[in-house]
Scaffold this motif. Structure first.
Motif, PDB file in Angstrom:
ATOM      1  N   GLY A 227       0.847  -1.282   0.075  1.00 51.20           N
ATOM      2  CA  GLY A 227       0.023   0.008   0.188  1.00 51.20           C
ATOM      3  C   GLY A 227       0.882   1.300   0.052  1.00 51.20           C
ATOM      4  O   GLY A 227       1.867   1.031   0.515  1.00 51.20           O
ATOM      5  N   LEU A 228       0.277   2.191  -0.466  1.00 56.20           N
ATOM      6  CA  LEU A 228       0.859   3.672  -0.696  1.00 56.20           C
ATOM      7  C   LEU A 228      -0.004   4.409   0.164  1.00 56.20           C
ATOM      8  O   LEU A 228      -1.356   4.401   0.365  1.00 56.20           O
ATOM      9  N   SER A 229       0.523   5.125   1.002  1.00 56.25           N
ATOM     10  CA  SER A 229       0.008   6.380   1.814  1.00 56.25           C
ATOM     11  C   SER A 229       0.581   7.600   2.089  1.00 56.25           C
ATOM     12  O   SER A 229       1.989   7.609   1.994  1.00 56.25           O
ATOM     13  N   LEU A 230       0.008   8.489   2.490  1.00 50.46           N
ATOM     14  CA  LEU A 230       0.656   9.920   2.831  1.00 50.46           C
ATOM     15  C   LEU A 230       1.039   9.858   4.322  1.00 50.46           C
ATOM     16  O   LEU A 230       0.368   9.280   5.102  1.00 50.46           O
ATOM     17  N   LEU A 231       2.072  10.564   4.624  1.00 51.97           N
ATOM     18  CA  LEU A 231       2.360  10.393   6.049  1.00 51.97           C
ATOM     19  C   LEU A 231       3.095  11.837   6.378  1.00 51.97           C
ATOM     20  O   LEU A 231       3.915  12.525   5.762  1.00 51.97           O
ATOM     21  N   LEU A 232       2.329  12.278   7.565  1.00 49.88           N
ATOM     22  CA  LEU A 232       3.352  13.584   7.870  1.00 49.88           C
ATOM     23  C   LEU A 232       4.201  13.295   8.975  1.00 49.88           C
ATOM     24  O   LEU A 232       3.893  12.543   9.747  1.00 49.88           O
TER      25      LEU A 232
ATOM     26  N   GLU B  72       5.382  12.870   3.567  1.00 52.47           N
ATOM     27  CA  GLU B  72       6.326  11.683   2.891  1.00 52.47           C
ATOM     28  C   GLU B  72       5.072  10.824   2.528  1.00 52.47           C
ATOM     29  O   GLU B  72       4.019  10.653   2.909  1.00 52.47           O
ATOM     30  N   ILE B  73       5.715  10.019   1.304  1.00 49.07           N
ATOM     31  CA  ILE B  73       4.810   9.022   0.701  1.00 49.07           C
ATOM     32  C   ILE B  73       5.466   7.546   1.386  1.00 49.07           C
ATOM     33  O   ILE B  73       6.578   7.540   1.513  1.00 49.07           O
TER      34      ILE B  73
ATOM     35  N   PHE C 114       9.299   8.018   0.860  1.00 44.61           N
ATOM     36  CA  PHE C 114       9.703   8.783  -0.380  1.00 44.61           C
ATOM     37  C   PHE C 114       9.588  10.413  -0.088  1.00 44.61           C
ATOM     38  O   PHE C 114       8.354  10.504   0.256  1.00 44.61           O
ATOM     39  N   PRO C 115      10.365  11.249   0.027  1.00 43.24           N
ATOM     40  CA  PRO C 115      10.193  12.442   0.299  1.00 43.24           C
ATOM     41  C   PRO C 115       9.441  13.159  -0.865  1.00 43.24           C
ATOM     42  O   PRO C 115       9.478  13.113  -1.908  1.00 43.24           O
TER      43      PRO C 115
END
Length: 151
Positions: A2-7, A24-25, A36-37
Motif C-alpha cells: 500500500g501507498l499512503s501519505l504520512l506527515l 512523505e509517501i 519517499f520525500p
C-alpha cells in the motif's frame, strides 16, 4: 502492499509563528516499508486523519503535486509487476530513485542566447524583407547593449 501519505511530525520546523512538517509517501510491502520525500511542507493544523485538509490555502496545487508523485510511484510498482518481479519496498525505492535520476539527465540544456536568436532568424527567413530587417536591427542593438553593459 500500500501507498499512503504520512506527515512527519518529528521533522517539524518553525517558520515565522507557524509549525510546518514535511509530507512523505510511505510504501509498504509484506511488513517492510520505505518512505519517499515529497518536498511538501504544510502547517500542522491542515493535516486531519491522515489526509490533507481542503482548508489549506494552496490545497489544489499541493494535492495535485502529491497525486503526481503517487502516480509516479504506482507506475514504478506496475513496471516491476509487468516485468515479472515482486515489488518489494527496497526494489521500488531503488527503481524510483533511478527514474528520478533519468528525468534529471533528460532535461534539455539551455542554449546560449545568440545561438537561439540565430536559430530564430533562420526559422523566420522566409518572412517579408521589412520584418527581417527589423529583426536584424534588433540583433545589432542588442549586441551594442551587451557590449556597453559588459554582460
Amino acid at each position: 502492499m500500500g501507498l499512503s501519505l504520512l506527515l512527519v511530525r518529528n521533522d517539524e520546523k518553525q517558520i515565522g509563528n507557524t509549525k510546518v512538517a514535511p509530507i512523505e509517501i510511505k510504501y509498504s510491502f509484506k511488513g517492510k516499508s520505505k518512505r519517499f520525500p515529497t518536498h511538501e511542507f504544510i502547517p500542522l493544523k491542515y493535516w486531519k486523519d491522515g489526509k490533507l485538509s481542503n482548508k489549506l490555502p494552496s490545497y489544489a496545487e499541493t494535492n495535485q503535486r502529491l497525486a503526481v508523485q503517487l502516480r509516479h510511484i504506482e507506475d514504478v510498482i506496475n513496471g516491476i509487476k509487468v516485468g515479472g518481479g515482486i515489488p518489494t519496498a527496497e526494489l521500488v525505492k531503488l527503481n524510483y530513485l533511478k527514474s528520478q535520476n533519468n528525468q534529471l539527465a533528460k532535461q534539455p540544456k539551455p542554449k546560449a542566447f545568440w545561438l537561439a536568436y540565430d536559430e530564430f532568424l533562420k526559422e523566420y527567413s522566409n518572412r517579408a524583407n521589412g520584418y527581417l530587417k527589423t529583426l536584424k536591427t534588433l540583433k545589432f542593438r542588442l549586441k551594442e547593449f551587451e557590449a556597453s553593459v559588459k554582460y
